[in-house]
Design a protein around this motif. Structure first.
Motif, PDB file in Angstrom:
ATOM      1  N   ILE A   1       0.709  -1.112   0.051  1.00 31.48           N
ATOM      2  CA  ILE A   1      -0.055  -0.074  -0.114  1.00 31.48           C
ATOM      3  C   ILE A   1       0.712   1.040  -0.076  1.00 31.48           C
ATOM      4  N   ASP A   2       1.640   1.388   1.036  1.00 29.56           N
ATOM      5  CA  ASP A   2       2.615   2.644   1.023  1.00 29.56           C
ATOM      6  C   ASP A   2       3.404   3.044  -0.291  1.00 29.56           C
ATOM      7  N   SER A   3       3.922   1.873  -0.742  1.00 27.79           N
ATOM      8  CA  SER A   3       4.738   1.705  -2.105  1.00 27.79           C
ATOM      9  C   SER A   3       4.026   2.250  -3.365  1.00 27.79           C
ATOM     10  N   ALA A   4       2.659   1.809  -3.451  1.00 26.38           N
ATOM     11  CA  ALA A   4       1.798   2.165  -4.438  1.00 26.38           C
ATOM     12  C   ALA A   4       1.307   3.716  -4.285  1.00 26.38           C
ATOM     13  N   ARG A   5       1.056   3.972  -3.093  1.00 24.92           N
ATOM     14  CA  ARG A   5       0.651   5.297  -2.882  1.00 24.92           C
ATOM     15  C   ARG A   5       1.644   6.463  -3.417  1.00 24.92           C
ATOM     16  N   LEU A   6       2.944   6.146  -2.769  1.00 25.57           N
ATOM     17  CA  LEU A   6       4.042   6.943  -3.055  1.00 25.57           C
ATOM     18  C   LEU A   6       4.392   7.105  -4.493  1.00 25.57           C
ATOM     19  N   ASP A   7       4.309   5.766  -5.068  1.00 21.45           N
ATOM     20  CA  ASP A   7       4.576   6.023  -6.519  1.00 21.45           C
ATOM     21  C   ASP A   7       3.784   6.887  -7.471  1.00 21.45           C
ATOM     22  N   GLN A   8       2.490   6.570  -7.093  1.00 25.80           N
ATOM     23  CA  GLN A   8       1.486   7.517  -7.814  1.00 25.80           C
ATOM     24  C   GLN A   8       1.422   8.884  -7.396  1.00 25.80           C
ATOM     25  N   ILE A   9       1.835   9.075  -6.105  1.00 27.66           N
ATOM     26  CA  ILE A   9       2.059  10.603  -5.890  1.00 27.66           C
ATOM     27  C   ILE A   9       3.195  11.218  -6.686  1.00 27.66           C
ATOM     28  N   LEU A  10       4.128  10.474  -6.851  1.00 28.99           N
ATOM     29  CA  LEU A  10       5.474  11.101  -7.566  1.00 28.99           C
ATOM     30  C   LEU A  10       4.845  11.155  -8.931  1.00 28.99           C
ATOM     31  N   GLN A  11       4.174  10.223  -9.704  1.00 31.47           N
ATOM     32  CA  GLN A  11       3.737  10.300 -10.792  1.00 31.47           C
ATOM     33  C   GLN A  11       2.739  11.424 -11.040  1.00 31.47           C
ATOM     34  N   GLY A  12       1.579  11.328 -10.284  1.00 32.46           N
ATOM     35  CA  GLY A  12       0.693  12.462 -10.380  1.00 32.46           C
ATOM     36  C   GLY A  12       0.624  13.676  -9.909  1.00 32.46           C
ATOM     37  N   THR A  13       1.571  14.165  -9.340  1.00 29.15           N
ATOM     38  CA  THR A  13       1.689  15.536  -8.626  1.00 29.15           C
ATOM     39  C   THR A  13       2.173  16.317  -9.879  1.00 29.15           C
ATOM     40  N   TRP A  14       1.438  17.150 -10.460  1.00 33.39           N
ATOM     41  CA  TRP A  14       1.752  18.204 -11.467  1.00 33.39           C
ATOM     42  C   TRP A  14       2.020  19.403 -11.103  1.00 33.39           C
ATOM     43  N   GLN A  15       1.486  19.701  -9.813  1.00 26.94           N
ATOM     44  CA  GLN A  15       1.897  21.168  -9.030  1.00 26.94           C
ATOM     45  C   GLN A  15       3.062  20.706  -7.992  1.00 26.94           C
ATOM     46  N   ASP A  16       3.447  21.933  -7.520  1.00 24.78           N
ATOM     47  CA  ASP A  16       4.386  21.451  -5.943  1.00 24.78           C
ATOM     48  C   ASP A  16       5.276  20.847  -6.241  1.00 24.78           C
ATOM     49  N   GLY A  17       6.085  20.585  -7.308  1.00 28.92           N
ATOM     50  CA  GLY A  17       7.240  19.807  -7.625  1.00 28.92           C
ATOM     51  C   GLY A  17       8.230  20.159  -6.565  1.00 28.92           C
ATOM     52  N   LEU A  18       8.431  21.445  -6.357  1.00 23.45           N
ATOM     53  CA  LEU A  18       9.388  21.804  -5.381  1.00 23.45           C
ATOM     54  C   LEU A  18       9.080  21.469  -3.973  1.00 23.45           C
ATOM     55  N   MET A  19       7.854  21.219  -3.536  1.00 26.71           N
ATOM     56  CA  MET A  19       7.537  20.807  -2.224  1.00 26.71           C
ATOM     57  C   MET A  19       8.136  19.209  -2.079  1.00 26.71           C
ATOM     58  N   LEU A  20       7.671  18.408  -3.328  1.00 30.88           N
ATOM     59  CA  LEU A  20       8.163  17.012  -3.236  1.00 30.88           C
ATOM     60  C   LEU A  20       9.792  17.030  -3.046  1.00 30.88           C
ATOM     61  N   TRP A  21      10.461  17.989  -3.667  1.00 27.58           N
ATOM     62  CA  TRP A  21      11.963  17.683  -3.679  1.00 27.58           C
ATOM     63  C   TRP A  21      12.469  18.265  -2.334  1.00 27.58           C
ATOM     64  N   ARG A  22      11.599  19.242  -1.708  1.00 27.82           N
ATOM     65  CA  ARG A  22      12.032  19.514   0.026  1.00 27.82           C
ATOM     66  C   ARG A  22      11.740  18.482   0.793  1.00 27.82           C
ATOM     67  N   LEU A  23      10.714  17.715   0.559  1.00 27.32           N
ATOM     68  CA  LEU A  23      10.390  16.495   1.566  1.00 27.32           C
ATOM     69  C   LEU A  23      11.167  15.336   0.909  1.00 27.32           C
ATOM     70  N   GLN A  24      12.022  15.280  -0.184  1.00 25.73           N
ATOM     71  CA  GLN A  24      12.785  14.304  -0.402  1.00 25.73           C
ATOM     72  C   GLN A  24      11.728  12.849  -0.481  1.00 25.73           C
ATOM     73  N   LEU A  25      10.783  13.107  -1.064  1.00 27.16           N
ATOM     74  CA  LEU A  25       9.969  11.745  -1.356  1.00 27.16           C
ATOM     75  C   LEU A  25      10.385  10.708  -2.358  1.00 27.16           C
ATOM     76  N   ARG A  26      11.328  11.244  -3.271  1.00 27.07           N
ATOM     77  CA  ARG A  26      11.842  10.131  -4.174  1.00 27.07           C
ATOM     78  C   ARG A  26      12.898   9.177  -3.508  1.00 27.07           C
ATOM     79  N   GLU A  27      13.726  10.003  -2.623  1.00 26.82           N
ATOM     80  CA  GLU A  27      14.442   9.171  -1.655  1.00 26.82           C
ATOM     81  C   GLU A  27      13.934   7.975  -0.905  1.00 26.82           C
ATOM     82  N   ARG A  28      12.480   8.378  -0.549  1.00 27.52           N
ATOM     83  CA  ARG A  28      11.952   7.317   0.239  1.00 27.52           C
ATOM     84  C   ARG A  28      11.397   6.071  -0.463  1.00 27.52           C
ATOM     85  N   ALA A  29      11.637   5.828  -1.661  1.00 24.92           N
ATOM     86  CA  ALA A  29      10.876   4.734  -2.330  1.00 24.92           C
ATOM     87  C   ALA A  29      11.310   3.129  -1.715  1.00 24.92           C
ATOM     88  N   GLN A  30      12.565   3.452  -1.053  1.00 20.55           N
ATOM     89  CA  GLN A  30      12.707   1.896  -0.560  1.00 20.55           C
ATOM     90  C   GLN A  30      11.825   1.689   0.988  1.00 20.55           C
TER      91      GLN A  30
END
Length: 224
Positions: free
Chosen positions: A178-207
Motif C-alpha cells: 500500500i505505502d509503495s503504491a501510494r508514494l509511486d502514484q503521488i510522484l507520478q501524479g503530482t503536477w503542481q508543487d514539484g518543489l515541495m516533493l523535492w524539499r520533502l525528499q519523497l523520491r529518496e523514500r522509495a525503499q
C-alpha cells in the motif's frame, strides 16, 4: 499465591477452570492460567462500556444524524476488529447501528443463514452498497489519477487515498504494498508543487515509504 497459601489448582478452580495434572514447566502453567483468566474475564468484556457505532440506514438523501455507507463502513470495520468480545456480541452491536433498508438486508441474511457471523453481515452490506467496480478497474483508475490544476497537494493525496482504499478492499493490492503504491502514484501524479516533493525528499523514500497519516501531516505542514 504463596502469601495466601493457594495452589495453582485452587486458583484455576476459582477462575472457573478445570483441574489439570501438575504442570511440568512454568510456561505450561502460565498458558493454563492465561486461558482461565481469558474465560473468567469474558463476561466483563461483554458488559463493558463500548463506543457505539454510527447509524446507517441506506436511505437517500442521508438523514440527519446518520452516515452514508462509505463513512459508516470506514468507522465500523476497525472497531469490530478491535472489540474483545464474542461474535454474537459483535453482531448485536452492529445491528444496533442499522436502520431501514440496511437493517432488512442483515435480517434477511440472519433468517436464511442463522450461523452467519458478523463478518458475513459486513460482506452482505458491502455487496449491496459498496462499489461495483472490479479490482482491476479500480486499480486502473488509481494509476490514472492526477493532481488537477490549482488543487492543493494535500487534497490530491486525500482523493488518491480514497481510491487506494477501495482498491485494497477489493484485494487489488496486497496490504504490504500500500505505502509503495501510494508514494509511486503521488510522484507520478503530482503536477503542481514539484518543489515541495523535492524539499520533502519523497523520491529518496522509495525503499522505505512513509505511511499515509505521517505523509499527509508532513505535506500539510509544508503547505502551511
Amino acid at each position: 499465591m504463596v502469601d495466601e497459601k493457594q495452589t495453582r489448582e485452587e486458583l484455576i478452580l476459582a477462575l472457573g477452570g478445570t483441574p489439570t495434572p501438575a504442570a511440568s514447566s512454568l510456561v505450561r502453567w502460565a498458558k493454563e492460567l492465561g486461558n482461565a483468566l481469558k474465560d473468567a474475564l469474558k463476561p466483563a468484556y461483554e458488559s463493558a462500556p463500548y463506543k457505539w457505532l454510527r447509524s446507517f440506514s441506506a436511505v437517500s438523501p442521508v438523514p440527519s444524524g446518520e452516515d452514508d455507507y462509505e463513512t459508516w463502513r470506514d468507522f465500523t470495520v476497525p472497531l469490530v476488529q478491535e472489540w474483545e468480545c464474542s461474535d454474537a456480541e459483535k453482531q448485536k452491536r452492529v445491528l444496533e447501528s442499522l436502520r431501514g433498508p440496511a437493517m432488512r438486508i442483515v435480517r434477511a441474511l440472519k433468517d436464511s443463514q442463522p450461523a452467519a457471523t458478523v463478518q458475513g453481515y459486513l460482506i452482505a452490506l458491502e455487496s449491496v452498497y459498496g462499489v461495483t467496480d472490479s479490482s482491476e478497474d479500480l486499480y486502473y483508475r488509481f494509476r490514472h489519477t492526477y493532481q488537477e490544476p490549482h488543487e492543493r497537494s494535500s487534497d490530491f493525496i486525500r482523493r488518491l487515498e480514497d481510491l487506494l482504499q477501495q482498491v485494497v478492499r477489493k484485494e487489488g493490492i496486497p496490504t504490504k504494498c500500500i505505502d509503495s503504491a501510494r508514494l509511486d502514484q503521488i510522484l507520478q501524479g503530482t503536477w503542481q508543487d514539484g518543489l515541495m516533493l523535492w524539499r520533502l525528499q519523497l523520491r529518496e523514500r522509495a525503499q522505505n515509504p512513509t505511511p499515509f497519516h505521517k505523509l499527509i501531516r508532513e505535506i500539510r505542514e509544508e503547505e502551511e
